[in-house]
Design a protein around this motif. Structure first.
Motif, PDB file in Angstrom:
ATOM      1  N   GLU A 209       0.834  -1.166   0.000  1.00 33.45           N
ATOM      2  CA  GLU A 209       0.000   0.000   0.000  1.00 33.45           C
ATOM      3  C   GLU A 209       0.880   1.229   0.000  1.00 33.45           C
ATOM      4  O   GLU A 209       1.688   1.418   0.896  1.00 33.45           O
ATOM      5  N   PHE A 210       0.688   2.089  -1.017  1.00 33.77           N
ATOM      6  CA  PHE A 210       1.599   3.195  -1.263  1.00 33.77           C
ATOM      7  C   PHE A 210       1.524   4.235  -0.139  1.00 33.77           C
ATOM      8  O   PHE A 210       0.462   4.732   0.187  1.00 33.77           O
ATOM      9  N   ARG A 215       6.799  14.610   3.547  1.00 38.34           N
ATOM     10  CA  ARG A 215       7.114  15.826   2.793  1.00 38.34           C
ATOM     11  C   ARG A 215       6.551  15.786   1.371  1.00 38.34           C
ATOM     12  O   ARG A 215       6.459  16.836   0.713  1.00 38.34           O
ATOM     13  N   HIS A 216       6.201  14.575   0.901  1.00 38.45           N
ATOM     14  CA  HIS A 216       5.687  14.440  -0.467  1.00 38.45           C
ATOM     15  C   HIS A 216       4.187  14.187  -0.511  1.00 38.45           C
ATOM     16  O   HIS A 216       3.595  14.259  -1.595  1.00 38.45           O
ATOM     17  N   LYS A 217       3.593  13.889   0.619  1.00 36.76           N
ATOM     18  CA  LYS A 217       2.173  13.548   0.638  1.00 36.76           C
ATOM     19  C   LYS A 217       1.321  14.733   0.182  1.00 36.76           C
ATOM     20  O   LYS A 217       1.448  15.847   0.683  1.00 36.76           O
ATOM     21  N   GLY A 218       0.473  14.477  -0.788  1.00 36.78           N
ATOM     22  CA  GLY A 218      -0.419  15.505  -1.315  1.00 36.78           C
ATOM     23  C   GLY A 218       0.150  16.312  -2.466  1.00 36.78           C
ATOM     24  O   GLY A 218      -0.553  17.152  -3.047  1.00 36.78           O
ATOM     25  N   LYS A 219       1.397  16.073  -2.833  1.00 33.42           N
ATOM     26  CA  LYS A 219       2.028  16.855  -3.906  1.00 33.42           C
ATOM     27  C   LYS A 219       1.257  16.727  -5.216  1.00 33.42           C
ATOM     28  O   LYS A 219       1.152  17.703  -5.974  1.00 33.42           O
ATOM     29  N   GLU A 270      -6.502   8.150  -7.510  1.00 29.74           N
ATOM     30  CA  GLU A 270      -5.915   8.459  -6.207  1.00 29.74           C
ATOM     31  C   GLU A 270      -4.768   7.491  -5.889  1.00 29.74           C
ATOM     32  O   GLU A 270      -3.765   7.887  -5.271  1.00 29.74           O
ATOM     33  N   LEU A 271      -4.922   6.244  -6.316  1.00 31.02           N
ATOM     34  CA  LEU A 271      -3.836   5.281  -6.130  1.00 31.02           C
ATOM     35  C   LEU A 271      -2.609   5.686  -6.923  1.00 31.02           C
ATOM     36  O   LEU A 271      -1.473   5.608  -6.438  1.00 31.02           O
ATOM     37  N   VAL A 272      -2.814   6.123  -8.154  1.00 26.33           N
ATOM     38  CA  VAL A 272      -1.696   6.553  -8.996  1.00 26.33           C
ATOM     39  C   VAL A 272      -0.990   7.755  -8.374  1.00 26.33           C
ATOM     40  O   VAL A 272       0.241   7.838  -8.379  1.00 26.33           O
ATOM     41  N   GLN A 273      -1.766   8.672  -7.814  1.00 27.19           N
ATOM     42  CA  GLN A 273      -1.171   9.833  -7.153  1.00 27.19           C
ATOM     43  C   GLN A 273      -0.264   9.397  -6.005  1.00 27.19           C
ATOM     44  O   GLN A 273       0.874   9.867  -5.871  1.00 27.19           O
ATOM     45  N   ALA A 274      -0.759   8.488  -5.165  1.00 32.19           N
ATOM     46  CA  ALA A 274       0.036   8.005  -4.032  1.00 32.19           C
ATOM     47  C   ALA A 274       1.269   7.240  -4.509  1.00 32.19           C
ATOM     48  O   ALA A 274       2.350   7.345  -3.915  1.00 32.19           O
ATOM     49  N   TYR A 275       1.113   6.481  -5.576  1.00 32.59           N
ATOM     50  CA  TYR A 275       2.220   5.729  -6.178  1.00 32.59           C
ATOM     51  C   TYR A 275       3.328   6.686  -6.616  1.00 32.59           C
ATOM     52  O   TYR A 275       4.512   6.489  -6.307  1.00 32.59           O
ATOM     53  N   CYS A 276       2.945   7.736  -7.321  1.00 26.83           N
ATOM     54  CA  CYS A 276       3.921   8.701  -7.821  1.00 26.83           C
ATOM     55  C   CYS A 276       4.559   9.501  -6.689  1.00 26.83           C
ATOM     56  O   CYS A 276       5.757   9.826  -6.738  1.00 26.83           O
ATOM     57  N   GLU A 277       3.774   9.828  -5.668  1.00 22.86           N
ATOM     58  CA  GLU A 277       4.342  10.529  -4.512  1.00 22.86           C
ATOM     59  C   GLU A 277       5.333   9.646  -3.775  1.00 22.86           C
ATOM     60  O   GLU A 277       6.371  10.121  -3.287  1.00 22.86           O
ATOM     61  N   THR A 278       5.039   8.362  -3.678  1.00 24.38           N
ATOM     62  CA  THR A 278       5.949   7.419  -3.021  1.00 24.38           C
ATOM     63  C   THR A 278       7.248   7.291  -3.805  1.00 24.38           C
ATOM     64  O   THR A 278       8.330   7.108  -3.227  1.00 24.38           O
ATOM     65  N   LEU A 279       7.156   7.397  -5.122  1.00 21.23           N
ATOM     66  CA  LEU A 279       8.336   7.291  -5.979  1.00 21.23           C
ATOM     67  C   LEU A 279       9.310   8.452  -5.770  1.00 21.23           C
ATOM     68  O   LEU A 279      10.515   8.308  -5.998  1.00 21.23           O
ATOM     69  N   LEU A 280       8.807   9.595  -5.306  1.00 22.18           N
ATOM     70  CA  LEU A 280       9.661  10.764  -5.126  1.00 22.18           C
ATOM     71  C   LEU A 280      10.765  10.517  -4.106  1.00 22.18           C
ATOM     72  O   LEU A 280      11.887  11.018  -4.251  1.00 22.18           O
ATOM     73  N   GLY A 281      10.476   9.733  -3.068  1.00 27.28           N
ATOM     74  CA  GLY A 281      11.496   9.402  -2.082  1.00 27.28           C
ATOM     75  C   GLY A 281      12.611   8.575  -2.691  1.00 27.28           C
ATOM     76  O   GLY A 281      13.790   8.738  -2.346  1.00 27.28           O
TER      77      GLY A 281
END
Length: 493
Positions: A209-210, A215-219, A270-281
């Motif tokens: 679960e992403f 610091r990236h959540k909601g970007k 919304e899943l894709v958004q969380a996936y991409c935000e998780t990738l930022l780290g």
């Protein structure tokens, strides 16, 4: 007479200089290369800023790897699933050879991991992160002088790490991607400068679960991707005219289908958004590694390989996740940077696979490739010596899982022109796609009279591959296969 004597001396000096130059070049070439291998989980091959697939996704450090190194857009795994793919990377073997065919299959006990060869060659080696292969335990594995890992899939926040046999619990909202990166850099800073090094940084991200770093959540809140052309066919019934297998249509309302994702009413965007935000780290982790190498003057000579363990579908054929042999599932991101070896900004089209990672790294270490590794080094592709690579096709295998029975056992073959998929143990259609004219794999040509010779030839090649590599028997595993309620550690699925 003096002129003749002077000429002889001049010839001697030039010969000596040429010999010294040649010797230095050979010494430089033969010197074992430092290598950093960064592996991510479920990272789709085209979800990086520079590809333009997702216009709003920003990955400046992955973009830098591509611009200063190489992006190989035709990189494939032999099995699109965490444990089998990781085993193929570490052993250089197909799934039916190493027999870790799913996420529960145990290690058969006879496998050798390529870092073990590096150790024998004098390398100092380290592992940081997700192992998830052969068992769910966190104990140190062979081939690594320094070890940091966790149980199974691990968790994004407040993880417990097994550091060389000692378990340490982290608190205060410690984020796993940041923690692994920090520890990896500490190891690099304290390594033995007199020995070559190999570091394996294996991130949990971006597995579901992403959970992005705070610091990236909601970007990317409110951002959306364009739905793929094959998204609605299993909903409208058009899949029948397109000759798709029925199991694909049935899976739309399953755990891995877009209408009942993970058995919840979740919005895919919304899943894709969380996936991409998780990738930022992860991207920041890549940047931190590059920054350290620069500070030490190692950035030109060190080979960095960035790769995903499998791809991920976001709505194609009405599916999410991986496992199947469609492009977005079987393709993985593969970025390689090493300025001493090749100029940056290249994008070789040759097909490479995860079984090529071990031969590539061993070759750069000056270690002879073991006979049980069928892959090849992809360095000649990068340097232009063999720009088209050493293979004209890739093969694929996936074995039915007790925990995820929606996807059948399948075998496949892909060339630059066609993809053939053959199912095992299910009464359904096989598939053939013309990738040149149908890159979205929409029109199944399995029944096309004009394609029967192509199908026959690909089937013969598929069986020849299995026969020649010992894959004609499905490697069933006798093991206790935990169900969803049985896991001791959250996220192990």
């Amino acid at each position: 007479m003096k002129t003749k004597h002077f000429s002889q001396i001049l010839v001697f000096l030039l010969t000596l200089m040429l010999f010294a130059s040649k010797t230095n070049a050979q010494s430089k070439k033969e010197k074992p290369r430092n290598v950093i291998f960064i592996l991510t989980d479920d990272h789709r091959y085209d979800y990086m800023g520079f590809t333009g697939k997702v216009p709003w996704l920003e990955t400046p450090n992955m973009d830098r790897l591509a611009s200063e190194g190489a992006y190989l857009p035709n990189a494939f795994v032999t099995t699109s699933l965490c444990s089998p793919s990781r085993a193929s990377i570490l052993t250089g073997q197909f799934s039916h050879s190493h027999t870790i065919v799913d996420n529960q299959a145990p290690n058969p006990g006879n496998l050798t991991y390529f870092p073990q060869y590096l150790q024998k060659a004098g390398y100092q080696t380290s592992f940081f992160g997700k192992w998830h292969m052969g068992s769910h335990t966190d104990e140190p594995r062979p081939g690594f002088d320094h070890w940091e890992s966790f149980f199974g899939q691990g968790v994004y926040y407040n993880p417990q790490l097994n550091i060389n046999g000692e378990r340490i619990q982290y608190k205060d909202s410690t984020y796993i991607t940041d923690l692994l990166t920090e520890h990896a850099l500490d190891w690099l800073k304290n390594r033995d400068d007199d020995k070559p090094f190999f570091m394996y940084l294996s991130h949990k991200a971006v597995h579901a679960e992403f959970q992005p770093a705070r610091r990236h959540k909601g970007k990317y809140e409110g951002k959306k991707i364009e739905l793929p052309p094959t998204y609605d066919q299993t909903k409208t019934g058009a899949w029948r005219d397109l000759k798709w297998p029925e199991w694909v249509a049935d899976q739309r309302v399953s755990w891995h289908g877009v209408d009942y994702m993970y058995h919840n009413n979740i919005d895919m965007q919304e899943l894709v958004q969380a996936y991409c935000e998780t990738l930022l780290g992860v991207d920041e982790s890549v940047g931190a590694v590059l920054e350290y190498l620069e500070s030490e003057g190692l950035d030109d000579s060190t080979m960095i390989i960035y790769m995903g363990d499998n791809g991920f579908s976001w709505g194609e054929h009405g599916l999410i996740d991986k496992r199947h042999f469609y492009e977005e599932s079987v393709k993985v991101p593969l970025l390689v940077r090493c300025p001493d070896l090749f100029a940056g900004g290249i994008m070789p089209q040759a097909m490479v696979q995860n079984i090529d990672v071990a031969p590539t790294i061993l070759a750069e270490a000056g270690v002879k490739q073991p006979k049980d590794m069928p892959g090849v080094s992809f360095v000649p592709i990068l340097t232009g010596k063999k720009p088209d690579g050493d293979r004209n096709e890739v093969f694929y295998e996936y074995y039915w899982e007790n925990d995820f029975p929606m996807t059948p056992t399948m075998f496949g073959m892909r060339t630059d022109k066609y993809k053939y998929i053959r199912y095992q143990g299910i009464w359904d259609r096989n598939e053939l796609y013309d990738l040149e004219n149908d890159p979205n794999e929409m029109y199944n040509l399995i029944g096309d009279p004009s394609k029967q010779d192509t199908i026959k030839n690909m089937l013969e090649s598929l069986y020849s591959w299995l026969e020649n590599t010992g894959g004609m028997q499905i490697p069933l595993k006798s093991t206790n296969r935990p169900r969803f309620g049985d896991y001791k550690h959250k996220g192990e699925y």
